[in-house]
Design a protein around this motif. Structure first.
Motif, PDB file in Angstrom:
ATOM      1  N   THR A 140     -29.981  23.407 -40.417  1.00  0.00           N
ATOM      2  CA  THR A 140     -29.057  22.281 -40.503  1.00  0.00           C
ATOM      3  C   THR A 140     -28.123  22.282 -39.293  1.00  0.00           C
ATOM      4  O   THR A 140     -28.248  23.112 -38.393  1.00  0.00           O
ATOM      5  CB  THR A 140     -28.231  22.344 -41.802  1.00  0.00           C
ATOM      6  OG1 THR A 140     -27.445  23.546 -41.817  1.00  0.00           O
ATOM      7  CG2 THR A 140     -29.142  22.329 -43.025  1.00  0.00           C
TER       8      THR A 140
ATOM      9  N   LEU B 144     -29.660  31.379 -45.727  1.00  0.00           N
ATOM     10  CA  LEU B 144     -30.494  30.505 -46.540  1.00  0.00           C
ATOM     11  C   LEU B 144     -29.622  29.662 -47.470  1.00  0.00           C
ATOM     12  O   LEU B 144     -28.437  29.937 -47.674  1.00  0.00           O
ATOM     13  CB  LEU B 144     -31.486  31.341 -47.360  1.00  0.00           C
ATOM     14  CG  LEU B 144     -32.525  32.136 -46.567  1.00  0.00           C
ATOM     15  CD1 LEU B 144     -33.346  33.021 -47.515  1.00  0.00           C
ATOM     16  CD2 LEU B 144     -33.453  31.205 -45.780  1.00  0.00           C
ATOM     17  N   LYS B 145     -30.236  28.643 -48.039  1.00  0.00           N
ATOM     18  CA  LYS B 145     -29.504  27.728 -48.918  1.00  0.00           C
ATOM     19  C   LYS B 145     -28.952  28.465 -50.134  1.00  0.00           C
ATOM     20  O   LYS B 145     -27.851  28.165 -50.612  1.00  0.00           O
ATOM     21  CB  LYS B 145     -30.421  26.586 -49.352  1.00  0.00           C
ATOM     22  CG  LYS B 145     -29.732  25.544 -50.206  1.00  0.00           C
ATOM     23  CD  LYS B 145     -30.689  24.425 -50.563  1.00  0.00           C
ATOM     24  CE  LYS B 145     -29.994  23.373 -51.428  1.00  0.00           C
ATOM     25  NZ  LYS B 145     -30.913  22.250 -51.776  1.00  0.00           N
ATOM     26  N   GLU B 146     -29.736  29.429 -50.652  1.00  0.00           N
ATOM     27  CA  GLU B 146     -29.309  30.144 -51.856  1.00  0.00           C
ATOM     28  C   GLU B 146     -28.079  31.013 -51.601  1.00  0.00           C
ATOM     29  O   GLU B 146     -27.340  31.343 -52.533  1.00  0.00           O
ATOM     30  CB  GLU B 146     -30.449  31.016 -52.384  1.00  0.00           C
ATOM     31  CG  GLU B 146     -31.653  30.235 -52.907  1.00  0.00           C
ATOM     32  CD  GLU B 146     -32.522  29.687 -51.792  1.00  0.00           C
ATOM     33  OE1 GLU B 146     -32.297  30.088 -50.624  1.00  0.00           O
ATOM     34  OE2 GLU B 146     -33.414  28.861 -52.077  1.00  0.00           O
TER      35      GLU B 146
ATOM     36  N   LEU C 195     -25.509  30.184 -49.650  1.00  0.00           N
ATOM     37  CA  LEU C 195     -24.329  29.402 -49.297  1.00  0.00           C
ATOM     38  C   LEU C 195     -23.261  29.541 -50.377  1.00  0.00           C
ATOM     39  O   LEU C 195     -23.556  29.450 -51.572  1.00  0.00           O
ATOM     40  CB  LEU C 195     -24.692  27.923 -49.126  1.00  0.00           C
ATOM     41  CG  LEU C 195     -25.462  27.546 -47.868  1.00  0.00           C
ATOM     42  CD1 LEU C 195     -25.864  26.076 -47.918  1.00  0.00           C
ATOM     43  CD2 LEU C 195     -24.625  27.819 -46.628  1.00  0.00           C
TER      44      LEU C 195
ATOM     45  N   GLN D 113     -26.262  26.627 -43.171  1.00  0.00           N
ATOM     46  CA  GLN D 113     -27.617  26.808 -43.698  1.00  0.00           C
ATOM     47  C   GLN D 113     -28.627  26.725 -42.559  1.00  0.00           C
ATOM     48  O   GLN D 113     -28.488  25.918 -41.634  1.00  0.00           O
ATOM     49  CB  GLN D 113     -27.916  25.731 -44.743  1.00  0.00           C
ATOM     50  CG  GLN D 113     -29.312  25.835 -45.341  1.00  0.00           C
ATOM     51  CD  GLN D 113     -29.590  24.716 -46.327  1.00  0.00           C
ATOM     52  OE1 GLN D 113     -28.674  24.015 -46.766  1.00  0.00           O
ATOM     53  NE2 GLN D 113     -30.849  24.530 -46.667  1.00  0.00           N
ATOM     54  N   ASN D 114     -29.619  27.546 -42.623  1.00  0.00           N
ATOM     55  CA  ASN D 114     -30.651  27.571 -41.582  1.00  0.00           C
ATOM     56  C   ASN D 114     -31.363  26.222 -41.490  1.00  0.00           C
ATOM     57  O   ASN D 114     -31.785  25.646 -42.490  1.00  0.00           O
ATOM     58  CB  ASN D 114     -31.667  28.668 -41.889  1.00  0.00           C
ATOM     59  CG  ASN D 114     -32.723  28.780 -40.821  1.00  0.00           C
ATOM     60  OD1 ASN D 114     -32.433  28.659 -39.640  1.00  0.00           O
ATOM     61  ND2 ASN D 114     -33.974  29.011 -41.221  1.00  0.00           N
TER      62      ASN D 114
END
Length: 264
Positions: free
Chosen positions: A46, A154-156, A158, A43-44
């Motif tokens: 992290t 992005l988190k979405e 993952l 994730q961006n």
């Protein structure tokens, strides 16, 4: 005529070839085996871990070296044309490469355990590309460097972890088993209730069947002794009076008593 003697050059060639054969047999060179994760998704913003390990028949020493390089997958990046060194390890020390990775790359492995992993924190979209891991452990210097495709998303975007999928599957299986058990209990209860109801109806049908009447012999004594339908009367007393009108009729009156005693 004197016999021809071999030239000194031929002697030297033969001696050199024999020496090489002895060295190869005594200390053969083996290829080093390097392993890394084929793909890593981070994730961006992290921390991303790039794992790499190697297998070698030689003992790890101070001359063992590790090189991490990076080639970007973005055409507008300065690291797109060829791989650039981002980390170098030798003589027990690590050296950072390009300025873009200086403050973000950290060695987290243990070379004595043949672990040469690095950490990238924080990961950025510009880090999308291929990271190459190369290890030299003389005399094991031949080997193919391992490569890892890094994807910063992005988190979405993952993917779900295998742990979450396994937990969901186990919970779903348990819920299904509970439903099956409850349905089985209800079915058994309904079956027992229906069986009991059918048993009661069969008993009622048997009890309601007409019973054969026994022939009652008519006896005069029984009819005589049968109690009347009306109320039971007690003893009845009758008195006979003198209606002659004489004075002494009272004294001459002889009472006659009739008693009628009826049995119940």
């Amino acid at each position: 005529m004197e016999p021809k003697r071999p030239k000194p050059v031929c002697k030297r060639l033969l001696l050199t070839g024999f020496t090489l054969c002895v060295l190869l047999v005594a200390n053969p060179t083996t290829a080093i085996d390097i392993h890394a994760d084929p793909e890593v998704i981070v994730q961006n913003g992290t921390t991303g871990v790039l794992r790499c390990s190697f297998k070698s028949s030689e003992v790890v020493s101070s001359v063992t070296s590790v090189t991490w390089s990076f080639q970007s997958s973005q055409p507008d990046s300065q690291f797109y044309k060829a791989p650039y060194v981002v980390f170098y390890y030798s003589n027990g020390k690590g050296f950072l490469g390009q300025d873009e990775f200086k403050d973000r790359v950290q060695f987290i492995g243990d070379i004595n355990k043949r672990d040469v992993s690095i950490q990238l924190s924080p990961a950025q979209f510009s880090d999308n590309g291929t990271f190459f891991c190369d290890v030299k452990n003389p005399p094991d210097v031949k080997g193919t460097q391992a490569r890892t495709e890094l994807r910063v998303v992005l988190k979405e975007s993952l993917p779900q972890s295998n742990t979450a999928v396994i937990i969901g599957a186990v919970c779903g299986a348990l819920f299904l088993l509970i439903l099956i058990a409850v349905a089985a209990c209800i079915a058994i209860k309904v079956f027992h209730n229906r069986h009991d109801y059918e048993g009661c109806t069969s008993l009622e049908s048997v009890s309601s069947a007409p019973q054969p009447r026994k022939k009652v012999e008519s006896r005069p004594e029984v009819s005589r002794c049968s109690s009347p339908s009306g109320p039971v009367q007690g003893p009845v007393i009758y008195a006979q009076l003198d209606h002659s009108g004489s004075k002494n009729s009272f004294h001459k009156m002889e009472p006659v008593v009739y008693a009628d005693i009826r049995k119940n």
